[in-house]
Design an enzyme around this catalytic site. Structure first.
Site, PDB file in Angstrom:
ATOM      1  N   CYS A  66       0.901  -1.288   0.140  1.00 17.22           N
ATOM      2  CA  CYS A  66      -0.017   0.033  -0.100  1.00 17.22           C
ATOM      3  C   CYS A  66       0.700   1.153  -0.097  1.00 17.22           C
ATOM      4  O   CYS A  66       0.303   2.377  -0.606  1.00 17.22           O
ATOM      5  CB  CYS A  66      -0.924   0.169   1.276  1.00 17.22           C
ATOM      6  SG  CYS A  66      -0.311  -0.038   2.721  1.00 17.22           S
ATOM      7  N   CYS A  72      -4.629   4.665  -1.330  1.00 21.85           N
ATOM      8  CA  CYS A  72      -4.473   3.532  -0.181  1.00 21.85           C
ATOM      9  C   CYS A  72      -6.034   3.650   0.387  1.00 21.85           C
ATOM     10  O   CYS A  72      -7.067   3.711  -0.411  1.00 21.85           O
ATOM     11  CB  CYS A  72      -3.372   3.879   0.993  1.00 21.85           C
ATOM     12  SG  CYS A  72      -3.942   5.408   1.744  1.00 21.85           S
ATOM     13  N   CYS A  87      -6.950   2.832   8.869  1.00 17.15           N
ATOM     14  CA  CYS A  87      -5.548   2.317   8.487  1.00 17.15           C
ATOM     15  C   CYS A  87      -4.741   1.916  10.035  1.00 17.15           C
ATOM     16  O   CYS A  87      -5.009   2.515  10.968  1.00 17.15           O
ATOM     17  CB  CYS A  87      -4.656   3.309   7.867  1.00 17.15           C
ATOM     18  SG  CYS A  87      -2.909   2.881   7.797  1.00 17.15           S
ATOM     19  N   ASP A  88      -3.879   0.658  10.105  1.00 17.76           N
ATOM     20  CA  ASP A  88      -3.259   0.403  11.331  1.00 17.76           C
ATOM     21  C   ASP A  88      -2.312   1.375  11.843  1.00 17.76           C
ATOM     22  O   ASP A  88      -1.722   1.404  12.642  1.00 17.76           O
ATOM     23  CB  ASP A  88      -2.500  -0.932  11.113  1.00 17.76           C
ATOM     24  CG  ASP A  88      -1.566  -1.019  10.259  1.00 17.76           C
ATOM     25  OD1 ASP A  88      -1.321   0.008   9.204  1.00 17.76           O
ATOM     26  OD2 ASP A  88      -0.623  -1.883   9.806  1.00 17.76           O
ATOM     27  N   CYS A 132       8.259  14.986  -9.706  1.00 13.96           N
ATOM     28  CA  CYS A 132       9.345  13.931  -9.406  1.00 13.96           C
ATOM     29  C   CYS A 132       9.465  12.841 -10.339  1.00 13.96           C
ATOM     30  O   CYS A 132       8.306  12.229 -10.953  1.00 13.96           O
ATOM     31  CB  CYS A 132       9.219  13.214  -7.951  1.00 13.96           C
ATOM     32  SG  CYS A 132      10.612  12.058  -7.622  1.00 13.96           S
ATOM     33  N   CYS A 138       7.096   5.570  -6.121  1.00 11.12           N
ATOM     34  CA  CYS A 138       6.926   5.914  -4.838  1.00 11.12           C
ATOM     35  C   CYS A 138       5.634   6.482  -4.557  1.00 11.12           C
ATOM     36  O   CYS A 138       5.020   6.018  -3.409  1.00 11.12           O
ATOM     37  CB  CYS A 138       8.037   7.091  -4.431  1.00 11.12           C
ATOM     38  SG  CYS A 138       7.863   7.692  -2.767  1.00 11.12           S
ATOM     39  N   CYS A 142       3.976   6.215   2.368  1.00 12.13           N
ATOM     40  CA  CYS A 142       2.913   6.529   3.352  1.00 12.13           C
ATOM     41  C   CYS A 142       2.638   7.758   3.831  1.00 12.13           C
ATOM     42  O   CYS A 142       3.596   8.467   4.281  1.00 12.13           O
ATOM     43  CB  CYS A 142       3.287   5.371   4.422  1.00 12.13           C
ATOM     44  SG  CYS A 142       1.947   5.253   5.610  1.00 12.13           S
ATOM     45  N   CYS A 161      11.575  10.958   1.834  1.00 10.37           N
ATOM     46  CA  CYS A 161      12.000  11.115   0.548  1.00 10.37           C
ATOM     47  C   CYS A 161      13.231  11.135  -0.084  1.00 10.37           C
ATOM     48  O   CYS A 161      13.293  10.346  -1.108  1.00 10.37           O
ATOM     49  CB  CYS A 161      11.415  12.738   0.170  1.00 10.37           C
ATOM     50  SG  CYS A 161      11.495  13.378  -1.584  1.00 10.37           S
TER      51      CYS A 161
END
Length: 285
Positions: A66, A72, A87-88, A132, A138, A142, A161
């Site tokens: 993810c 996501c 989300c966790d 980018c 990428c 997250c 990054c």
């Protein structure tokens, strides 16, 4: 993350503790592991981050991870009491979708609120990321790590990054080679021999370069301060722009392979990692 006093701050912090990895350290680490893998272990050892990168270079709709996908929202967290969170990494009141005692999981997962949470990963990307050259691999990683500002002051840049950018630039050539191999109905493991052949001219130049002469990789540094370094504490160096330098193997498996010489693994077993990403040799995706 930590707050301005250096105390743990979860997602509220805007800086990291001294125990946190630095972006450049992560880039060196990933690049070093990749070098070991691409020269000795393709087809025998499967590394999730490398498989995800291969999926990106092949243009597949999902990397299987993810954090590297464009959006996501599918990695939800269910607590023992039935509470379901977006989300966790976001188990907090602001991201509580509801309780499965009061609603079905399907309704919560497909809710507008959860859709917008997943979509925000793309919509909140700063312009620096949108422009980018490795964004395709990428996608800003997250969102939980996006707490620093871009060089022009825009918020939302991923703390890691610089490390990821270094890593994805580092692996570009081998990844392109593996993609072409698969599109030609050959095995990804053939990349090892191709890189070995490509490196011979550079290794010859390096072998005869004086310690105080410029490194043949083109870095502008003296050989003894670049690819001619031999001290174990020296940081890992990026490979030259073309293909790079094959480092001495550090695992017993790698040393055995190196002593034998040229080795090409079978993709019956060797392609399982890429097969799991949804591509069979020769599909030409």
């Amino acid at each position: 993350r930590v707050d301005e006093h250096g105390d743990p701050a979860d997602l509220r912090g805007r800086s990291v503790s001294e125990r946190s990895v630095r972006p450049e350290q992560l880039g060196h680490f990933l690049s070093g592991v990749f070098d070991e893998w691409v020269h000795h272990d393709v087809g025998e050892v499967f590394v999730q981050t490398f498989e995800a990168a291969a999926a990106s270079w092949m243009g597949l709709p999902s990397t299987g991870i993810c954090v590297f996908d464009e959006t996501c929202g599918l990695g939800l967290a269910l607590e023992h009491n039935g509470d379901l969170y977006s989300c966790d990494h976001y188990v907090d009141p602001a991201h509580l979708l509801g309780n499965i005692s009061d609603s079905t999981i399907e309704a919560l997962v497909t809710s507008r609120r959860q859709y917008e949470f997943g979509r925000d990963k793309l919509d909140a990307l700063p312009g620096y990321c949108l422009d980018c050259d490795v964004r395709f691999a990428c996608h800003g990683e997250c969102p939980k790590n996006r707490f620093v500002t871009t060089p022009d002051g825009e918020p939302g840049l991923n703390y890691l990054c610089a490390g990821y950018k270094q890593f994805f630039h580092h692996i570009e050539h081998p990844m392109r080679v593996m993609v072409e191999l698969l599109r030609s109905n050959r095995t990804a493991a053939d990349v090892t021999e191709i890189l070995r052949r490509e490196q011979n001219p550079f290794l010859d130049e390096l072998r005869y370069a004086g310690r105080n002469s410029l490194c043949p990789c083109g870095s502008g540094l003296k050989t003894k301060k670049c690819h001619g370094r031999s001290t174990p504490e020296a940081p890992l160096l990026p490979m030259p722009v073309t293909v790079g330098v094959s480092r001495p193997p550090v695992t017993e498996r790698g040393r055995r392979a190196d002593s034998v010489g040229t080795r090409i693994a079978s993709l019956d077993r060797g392609g399982e990692g890429l097969h799991r990403l949804g591509s069979q040799p020769g599909e030409g995706k």
